[in-house]
Motif scaffolding. Structure first.
Motif, PDB file in Angstrom:
ATOM      1  N   SER A   1       0.835  -1.210   0.000  1.00 46.75           N
ATOM      2  CA  SER A   1       0.000   0.000   0.000  1.00 46.75           C
ATOM      3  C   SER A   1       0.864   1.253   0.000  1.00 46.75           C
ATOM      4  CB  SER A   1      -0.918   0.007   1.223  1.00 46.75           C
ATOM      5  OG  SER A   1      -1.688  -1.163   1.282  1.00 46.75           O
ATOM      6  N   LYS A   2       1.910   1.245   0.813  1.00 43.23           N
ATOM      7  CA  LYS A   2       2.815   2.400   0.887  1.00 43.23           C
ATOM      8  C   LYS A   2       3.510   2.632  -0.455  1.00 43.23           C
ATOM      9  CE  LYS A   2       3.568   1.538   5.796  1.00 43.23           C
ATOM     10  NZ  LYS A   2       4.494   1.037   6.823  1.00 43.23           N
ATOM     11  N   ARG A   3       3.893   1.544  -1.101  1.00 40.75           N
ATOM     12  CA  ARG A   3       4.566   1.681  -2.407  1.00 40.75           C
ATOM     13  C   ARG A   3       3.617   2.256  -3.446  1.00 40.75           C
ATOM     14  NH1 ARG A   3       4.269  -0.777  -6.824  1.00 40.75           N
ATOM     15  NH2 ARG A   3       3.037  -2.505  -5.982  1.00 40.75           N
ATOM     16  N   ARG A   4       2.368   1.790  -3.458  1.00 39.05           N
ATOM     17  CA  ARG A   4       1.397   2.300  -4.431  1.00 39.05           C
ATOM     18  C   ARG A   4       1.145   3.796  -4.238  1.00 39.05           C
ATOM     19  NH1 ARG A   4      -2.210  -1.628  -7.048  1.00 39.05           N
ATOM     20  NH2 ARG A   4      -1.437  -3.724  -6.634  1.00 39.05           N
ATOM     21  N   ILE A   5       1.091   4.217  -2.979  1.00 43.86           N
ATOM     22  CA  ILE A   5       0.892   5.647  -2.701  1.00 43.86           C
ATOM     23  C   ILE A   5       2.110   6.446  -3.146  1.00 43.86           C
ATOM     24  CG2 ILE A   5       0.612   7.368  -0.868  1.00 43.86           C
ATOM     25  CD1 ILE A   5      -0.996   5.230   0.681  1.00 43.86           C
ATOM     26  N   SER A   6       3.301   5.941  -2.808  1.00 46.78           N
ATOM     27  CA  SER A   6       4.532   6.677  -3.134  1.00 46.78           C
ATOM     28  C   SER A   6       4.817   6.707  -4.629  1.00 46.78           C
ATOM     29  CB  SER A   6       5.725   6.057  -2.395  1.00 46.78           C
ATOM     30  OG  SER A   6       5.967   4.729  -2.838  1.00 46.78           O
ATOM     31  N   ASP A   7       4.195   5.816  -5.396  1.00 44.60           N
ATOM     32  CA  ASP A   7       4.387   5.804  -6.849  1.00 44.60           C
ATOM     33  C   ASP A   7       3.701   6.974  -7.547  1.00 44.60           C
ATOM     34  OD1 ASP A   7       5.984   3.596  -6.866  1.00 44.60           O
ATOM     35  OD2 ASP A   7       4.420   2.166  -7.411  1.00 44.60           O
ATOM     36  N   SER A   8       2.797   7.642  -6.843  1.00 50.80           N
ATOM     37  CA  SER A   8       2.093   8.785  -7.424  1.00 50.80           C
ATOM     38  C   SER A   8       2.980  10.027  -7.367  1.00 50.80           C
ATOM     39  CB  SER A   8       0.785   9.046  -6.665  1.00 50.80           C
ATOM     40  OG  SER A   8       0.176  10.227  -7.129  1.00 50.80           O
ATOM     41  N   GLN A   9       3.574  10.375  -8.508  1.00 53.76           N
ATOM     42  CA  GLN A   9       4.475  11.518  -8.561  1.00 53.76           C
ATOM     43  C   GLN A   9       3.757  12.827  -8.246  1.00 53.76           C
ATOM     44  OE1 GLN A   9       7.794  11.032  -9.135  1.00 53.76           O
ATOM     45  NE2 GLN A   9       7.309   8.853  -9.159  1.00 53.76           N
ATOM     46  N   ASP A  10       2.535  12.965  -8.734  1.00 51.70           N
ATOM     47  CA  ASP A  10       1.767  14.192  -8.481  1.00 51.70           C
ATOM     48  C   ASP A  10       1.485  14.369  -6.999  1.00 51.70           C
ATOM     49  OD1 ASP A  10       1.726  14.751 -11.160  1.00 51.70           O
ATOM     50  OD2 ASP A  10      -0.271  13.934 -11.507  1.00 51.70           O
ATOM     51  N   LEU A  11       1.164  13.257  -6.341  1.00 58.23           N
ATOM     52  CA  LEU A  11       0.843  13.323  -4.917  1.00 58.23           C
ATOM     53  C   LEU A  11       2.060  13.757  -4.104  1.00 58.23           C
ATOM     54  CD1 LEU A  11      -1.118  12.789  -2.569  1.00 58.23           C
ATOM     55  CD2 LEU A  11      -0.283  10.435  -2.526  1.00 58.23           C
ATOM     56  N   ILE A  12       3.207  13.147  -4.354  1.00 59.36           N
ATOM     57  CA  ILE A  12       4.423  13.505  -3.616  1.00 59.36           C
ATOM     58  C   ILE A  12       4.748  14.987  -3.820  1.00 59.36           C
ATOM     59  CG2 ILE A  12       6.891  13.080  -3.350  1.00 59.36           C
ATOM     60  CD1 ILE A  12       5.241  10.788  -2.373  1.00 59.36           C
ATOM     61  N   SER A  13       4.604  15.448  -5.050  1.00 64.50           N
ATOM     62  CA  SER A  13       4.918  16.847  -5.365  1.00 64.50           C
ATOM     63  C   SER A  13       4.020  17.808  -4.607  1.00 64.50           C
ATOM     64  CB  SER A  13       4.782  17.098  -6.878  1.00 64.50           C
ATOM     65  OG  SER A  13       5.710  16.321  -7.601  1.00 64.50           O
ATOM     66  N   ILE A  14       2.721  17.527  -4.582  1.00 65.11           N
ATOM     67  CA  ILE A  14       1.791  18.442  -3.913  1.00 65.11           C
ATOM     68  C   ILE A  14       1.976  18.391  -2.397  1.00 65.11           C
ATOM     69  CG2 ILE A  14      -0.128  16.793  -3.767  1.00 65.11           C
ATOM     70  CD1 ILE A  14      -0.431  20.557  -4.466  1.00 65.11           C
ATOM     71  N   LEU A  15       2.323  17.220  -1.848  1.00 65.74           N
ATOM     72  CA  LEU A  15       2.574  17.116  -0.413  1.00 65.74           C
ATOM     73  C   LEU A  15       3.801  17.944  -0.022  1.00 65.74           C
ATOM     74  CD1 LEU A  15       1.919  13.302   0.216  1.00 65.74           C
ATOM     75  CD2 LEU A  15       0.510  15.216   1.004  1.00 65.74           C
ATOM     76  N   LEU A  16       4.848  17.864  -0.823  1.00 64.48           N
ATOM     77  CA  LEU A  16       6.052  18.651  -0.554  1.00 64.48           C
ATOM     78  C   LEU A  16       5.771  20.148  -0.673  1.00 64.48           C
ATOM     79  CD1 LEU A  16       8.673  16.452  -2.440  1.00 64.48           C
ATOM     80  CD2 LEU A  16       8.651  16.930   0.008  1.00 64.48           C
ATOM     81  N   GLN A  17       4.970  20.496  -1.667  1.00 64.93           N
ATOM     82  CA  GLN A  17       4.615  21.899  -1.863  1.00 64.93           C
ATOM     83  C   GLN A  17       3.829  22.440  -0.676  1.00 64.93           C
ATOM     84  OE1 GLN A  17       5.736  23.781  -4.245  1.00 64.93           O
ATOM     85  NE2 GLN A  17       4.614  25.618  -3.650  1.00 64.93           N
ATOM     86  N   LEU A  18       2.901  21.645  -0.175  1.00 63.95           N
ATOM     87  CA  LEU A  18       2.110  22.054   0.990  1.00 63.95           C
ATOM     88  C   LEU A  18       3.006  22.265   2.209  1.00 63.95           C
ATOM     89  CD1 LEU A  18      -1.036  19.728   0.769  1.00 63.95           C
ATOM     90  CD2 LEU A  18      -1.012  22.221   0.597  1.00 63.95           C
ATOM     91  N   LEU A  19       3.958  21.377   2.385  1.00 62.86           N
ATOM     92  CA  LEU A  19       4.852  21.471   3.528  1.00 62.86           C
ATOM     93  C   LEU A  19       5.719  22.729   3.468  1.00 62.86           C
ATOM     94  CD1 LEU A  19       5.035  19.601   5.927  1.00 62.86           C
ATOM     95  CD2 LEU A  19       6.960  18.440   4.845  1.00 62.86           C
ATOM     96  N   LYS A  20       6.053  23.145   2.242  1.00 62.46           N
ATOM     97  CA  LYS A  20       6.900  24.325   2.075  1.00 62.46           C
ATOM     98  C   LYS A  20       6.127  25.631   2.222  1.00 62.46           C
ATOM     99  CE  LYS A  20      10.282  22.167  -1.035  1.00 62.46           C
ATOM    100  NZ  LYS A  20      10.824  22.116  -2.416  1.00 62.46           N
ATOM    101  N   THR A  21       4.863  25.636   1.804  1.00 62.35           N
ATOM    102  CA  THR A  21       4.109  26.891   1.719  1.00 62.35           C
ATOM    103  C   THR A  21       3.044  27.063   2.790  1.00 62.35           C
ATOM    104  OG1 THR A  21       2.533  25.875   0.167  1.00 62.35           O
ATOM    105  CG2 THR A  21       4.449  26.992  -0.777  1.00 62.35           C
ATOM    106  N   ASN A  22       2.669  25.987   3.477  1.00 63.58           N
ATOM    107  CA  ASN A  22       1.558  26.066   4.431  1.00 63.58           C
ATOM    108  C   ASN A  22       2.075  26.329   5.843  1.00 63.58           C
ATOM    109  OD1 ASN A  22      -1.206  25.352   5.565  1.00 63.58           O
ATOM    110  ND2 ASN A  22       0.076  23.774   6.480  1.00 63.58           N
TER     111      ASN A  22
END
Length: 406
Positions: free
Chosen positions: A226-247
């Protein structure tokens, strides 16, 4: 036919923030928030060390009875409407808790057919009312699948997606729901549609919806697949990192940090996070969640190097060292041990010594039983001894003579 009953409005302050039911034995945490004793005991006994309402780390898990509120609730009960034919008052929520199976099936069909916000909002209102309603939805055959199905459709309005996530977040704690959703979403080759919906909420949803969507996603990451399937989503990782930087919202940052820690099971994911400056982000606002992420990243050489290169990181960890929970302390010691003992970074050692880290590490050694934390502390004392040319522990040793560096 549903039996008609008289319902009374329950003052919100009488409801437990966890169960949403009227409190039978209200107790207050050190944060000042009051909960029903049974609900907060379950929360703390399940391993949590935070206040559920504020998400503040609890310096103490003790609670005291809120006698004033208890008396007010009892007075309110005595003055409340009696259930017809009963000799004692019945606590009833402001909204009728019961719907018939026929009504539930009709509502399911409407959500499945249209996925409209109005139908989903009715379900959300129903499950938010009380624990019994959440149990009803969780047990009702096909209901959870229908709600999850909304997140796998195309061209669904954002409000409907947000409401579906809100419902799932409310019923995740019910028996079997998390496991069922995991199989339904992440192990049915339909995770791409679900993850796309989560990304859409993270991009355009409200703050609360973003927090809930990340929380739902984190709870579904039950195993390595399950963790691998979630981490395979490039868009998801990008938006999570963006949120962490800007929120700047602590609750959202904690939720994002938690899911990133959860899915960082492969070196590839950890490397990608490090390349995107993930170490710099948590060191600016260090929390126990970010310490867990740093401890995870410190298991690889790239992570240790990145942590060592961040000038404020070691100092921030040392500053919080004696203010953390048991789990947080272990994570903090792990990061310091990884950088000082494995990477042997002199500038990190200097930062630790400068922040009075040696004394704090000795205090942790004293209070810890035999185990990994104590072993790492011993290694740290040895590694830091060379930096402390005059050993800078005179005042400490005079008070605690039974502690000696190894």
């Amino acid at each position: 036919m549903v039996k008609e009953e008289l319902y009374i409005t329950v003052p919100s302050v009488f409801r437990c923030p966890i169960s949403l039911d009227v409190m039978k034995s209200p107790v207050s945490l050190c944060t000042g928030v009051t909960y029903d004793r049974s609900s907060i005991q379950k929360w703390l006994e399940s391993g949590h060390d935070t206040c559920p309402a504020t998400m503040q780390v609890l310096p103490s898990k003790d609670f005291i009875p809120n006698l004033t509120l208890h008396r007010l609730i009892n007075l309110w009960i005595q003055s409340s409407t009696l259930r017809p034919g009963s000799n004692s008052p019945r606590l009833l929520p402001a909204t009728p808790p019961a719907i018939s199976e026929v009504q539930a099936k009709l509502l399911m069909e409407k959500v499945e057919r249209e996925g409209c916000v109005d139908s989903l909002s009715k379900v959300a209102e129903f499950v938010s009312c009380c624990e019994e309603n959440r149990k009803f939805v969780a047990r009702f055959d096909g209901f959870v699948e229908v709600i999850a199905g909304v997140l796998k459709r195309k061209c669904v309005e954002i409000k409907a997606l947000e409401t579906a996530v809100r419902i799932l977040d409310l019923i995740l704690s019910e028996n079997g729901v998390t496991e069922g959703l995991n199989k339904l979403i992440l192990k049915s080759n339909q995770e791409s549609k679900f993850l796309s919906a989560i990304v859409l909420i993270l991009q355009h949803g409200s703050l609360n919806s973003k927090i809930k969507s990340v929380r739902v996603l984190d709870s579904l990451a039950l195993d390595s697949e399950s963790k691998r399937r979630i981490s395979d989503s490039q868009d998801l990782i990008s938006i999570l990192l963006q949120l962490l930087k800007t929120n700047n919202n602590e609750s959202l940052n904690d939720a994002v940090t938690s899911i990133l820690t959860t899915i960082s099971i492969t070196r590839y994911v950890r490397s990608r996070l490090i390349e995107n400056g993930i170490v710099e982000i948590p060191s600016n606002s260090l929390t126990e969640k970010s310490l867990k992420l740093l401890a995870t990243l410190s298991t690889c050489s790239e992570g240790r190097s990145a942590i060592s290169s961040e000038p404020k990181c070691a100092a921030a960890i040392v500053e919080k060292l004696l203010k953390l929970s048991k789990t947080g302390t272990e994570d903090a010691v792990t990061v310091l041990w990884s950088t000082c003992c494995l990477n042997k970074e002199e500038k990190v050692k200097e930062a630790v010594v400068k922040g009075n880290g040696v004394t704090k590490i000795l205090v942790i050694m004293q209070r810890e039983g035999e185990g990994n934390v104590k072993m790492m502390c011993r290694d740290l004392v040895k590694a830091l001894r060379a930096v402390c040319k005059d050993w800078c522990l005179g005042s400490y040793e005079t008070k605690t003579t039974h502690i000696r560096p190894c």
